[in-house]
Design an enzyme around this catalytic site. Structure first.
Site, PDB file in Angstrom:
ATOM      1  N   THR A  62       0.914  -1.263   0.016  1.00 13.76           N
ATOM      2  CA  THR A  62      -0.058  -0.078  -0.064  1.00 13.76           C
ATOM      3  C   THR A  62       0.975   1.212   0.010  1.00 13.76           C
ATOM      4  O   THR A  62       2.041   1.087   0.661  1.00 13.76           O
ATOM      5  CB  THR A  62      -0.772  -0.055   1.300  1.00 13.76           C
ATOM      6  N   THR A  95       4.348   4.873  -3.408  1.00 18.71           N
ATOM      7  CA  THR A  95       5.245   4.092  -4.315  1.00 18.71           C
ATOM      8  C   THR A  95       4.651   2.863  -4.723  1.00 18.71           C
ATOM      9  O   THR A  95       4.859   2.477  -6.050  1.00 18.71           O
ATOM     10  CB  THR A  95       6.531   3.822  -3.215  1.00 18.71           C
ATOM     11  N   ASP A 138       6.272  -3.939  -1.223  1.00 14.48           N
ATOM     12  CA  ASP A 138       5.625  -2.965  -0.448  1.00 14.48           C
ATOM     13  C   ASP A 138       6.486  -1.782  -0.087  1.00 14.48           C
ATOM     14  O   ASP A 138       7.593  -1.941  -0.436  1.00 14.48           O
ATOM     15  CB  ASP A 138       5.018  -3.660   1.002  1.00 14.48           C
ATOM     16  N   ALA A 168       7.795   1.577   2.523  1.00 13.92           N
ATOM     17  CA  ALA A 168       8.080   1.472   3.913  1.00 13.92           C
ATOM     18  C   ALA A 168       8.280   3.154   4.420  1.00 13.92           C
ATOM     19  O   ALA A 168       8.455   4.054   3.401  1.00 13.92           O
ATOM     20  CB  ALA A 168       9.593   0.830   4.265  1.00 13.92           C
ATOM     21  N   ASP A 169       8.082   3.400   5.582  1.00 12.75           N
ATOM     22  CA  ASP A 169       8.212   4.776   6.102  1.00 12.75           C
ATOM     23  C   ASP A 169       9.712   5.272   6.500  1.00 12.75           C
ATOM     24  O   ASP A 169      10.035   6.301   6.575  1.00 12.75           O
ATOM     25  CB  ASP A 169       7.059   5.208   7.159  1.00 12.75           C
ATOM     26  N   GLU A 213      -0.729  -5.389   5.543  1.00 11.71           N
ATOM     27  CA  GLU A 213       0.578  -5.438   5.012  1.00 11.71           C
ATOM     28  C   GLU A 213       1.798  -6.493   5.565  1.00 11.71           C
ATOM     29  O   GLU A 213       2.277  -7.209   5.242  1.00 11.71           O
ATOM     30  CB  GLU A 213       1.533  -4.071   5.464  1.00 11.71           C
ATOM     31  N   LYS A 256      14.073   7.260   2.855  1.00 10.09           N
ATOM     32  CA  LYS A 256      13.283   6.594   4.043  1.00 10.09           C
ATOM     33  C   LYS A 256      14.362   5.830   4.882  1.00 10.09           C
ATOM     34  O   LYS A 256      14.256   5.262   5.983  1.00 10.09           O
ATOM     35  CB  LYS A 256      12.196   5.822   3.362  1.00 10.09           C
TER      36      LYS A 256
HETATM   37  C1  5RP Z   1       1.105   1.870   4.339  1.00  9.96           C
HETATM   38  C2  5RP Z   1       2.476   1.742   4.303  1.00  9.96           C
HETATM   39  C3  5RP Z   1       3.383   2.583   3.179  1.00  9.96           C
HETATM   40  O1  5RP Z   1       3.737   1.446   2.525  1.00  9.96           O
HETATM   41  C4  5RP Z   1       4.344   3.515   3.718  1.00  9.96           C
HETATM   42  O2  5RP Z   1       3.582   4.589   4.506  1.00  9.96           O
HETATM   43  C5  5RP Z   1       4.949   4.060   2.607  1.00  9.96           C
HETATM   44  O3  5RP Z   1       4.213   4.745   1.672  1.00  9.96           O
HETATM   45  P1  5RP Z   1       4.772   5.617   0.497  1.00  9.96           P
HETATM   46  O4  5RP Z   1       5.244   4.648  -0.408  1.00  9.96           O
HETATM   47  O5  5RP Z   1       3.457   6.722   0.002  1.00  9.96           O
HETATM   48  O6  5RP Z   1       5.904   6.734   1.098  1.00  9.96           O
HETATM   49  O7  5RP Z   1       3.053   1.293   5.346  1.00  9.96           O
HETATM   50  O8  5RP Z   1       0.583   1.705   5.363  1.00  9.96           O
END
Ligand code: 5RP
Length: 231
Positions: A27, A30, A83, A85-86, A105, A123
């Site tokens: 989610t 990205t 997936d 990541a933050d 996730e 990140k």
């Molecule tokens: C969602 C998440 C996302 O993968 C995370 O927030 C990264 O998002 P982005 O790609 O928009 O920076 O963990 O729950």
């Protein structure tokens, strides 16, 4: 937003997708780029894949991109999960849940034989928690009790607000609340994950420890690949 780094990371993950794979689909913004690229490549022919989504967002985007969806009931072992990541540390431990999708996730990413993280290079951190508050999914009934316990563990808990014309708290796809807990730093992510998960009413914690195999971190000019040691 489609930054060059996110696009490069998504391209790198796409190169791992092979015909016939069943994919875990994460989610976030990205992953949204990845889904669009995957849909375009599948439409050209020669790549038949199915996806297990981790949120309403990824399910709807995948459906729009023409990627058939399936479930962990049908495929409890996935070939590859991709997936976002933050935060990502050098040992490939992650903070996730910026989009409130951490619970599904973690279930889907952990069901994959190979779990690949895609993110822009900003990140990457030395120690988790330095920048990002740790998302914790909590049952509504435990809001006050769980927040108090998170505080005792050194976090500064804040109930996440809803967005986009939703008054009151953010409600996850699972009907729970998200508490963002700011720690000064998280030097022992595995230990903190265990302690938080012992709090009654905590459904899931956005620490993904020892799960990711590879991270593709995109920059303006290229992509940096990090692999988990010993894999
Ligand atoms: C969602 C998440 C996302 O993968 C995370 O927030 C990264 O998002 P982005 O790609 O928009 O920076 O963990 O729950």
């Amino acid at each position: 937003m489609a930054s060059a780094g996110k696009v490069k990371a998504a391209e790198a993950a796409l190169s791992e997708v092979k015909d016939g794979m069943v994919l875990g689909i994460g989610t976030g913004s990205t992953v949204a780029i990845f889904i669009e690229m995957l849909g375009r490549r599948a439409a050209k022919g020669g790549l038949r894949v199915m996806g297990v989504p981790t949120s309403y967002q990824s399910a709807y985007l995948a459906a729009e991109a023409g990627i058939p969806l399936t479930t962990l009931d049908e495929y409890p072992v996935l070939d590859l999960a991709v997936d976002g990541a933050d935060e990502v540390d050098g040992g490939l431990n992650l903070i996730k849940g910026g989009g409130a999708a951490l619970t599904k996730e973690k279930i889907v990413d952990s069901a994959a034989k190979r779990f690949v993280v895609i993110a822009d290079g900003s990140k990457l951190v030395g120690t988790l928690g330095a920048k990002f508050a740790l998302p914790v999914e909590v049952m509504p009934v435990a809001r006050r009790t769980a927040m108090a316990r998170i505080g005792q563990l050194g976090g500064e808990p804040r109930l996440r607000d809803g967005a986009d014309r939703k008054d009151g708290p953010c409600v996850s796809d699972n009907g729970n609340f998200i508490v963002d807990a700011k720690f000064e730093a998280i030097p022992d992510p595995a230990g903190l994950e265990c302690r938080l998960k012992l709090i009654p009413g905590v459904v899931e914690v956005g620490l993904f420890v020892g799960m990711a195999h590879t991270a593709y971190l995109g920059g303006e000019v290229g992509v940096k690949r990090l692999d988990r040691k010993g894999r």
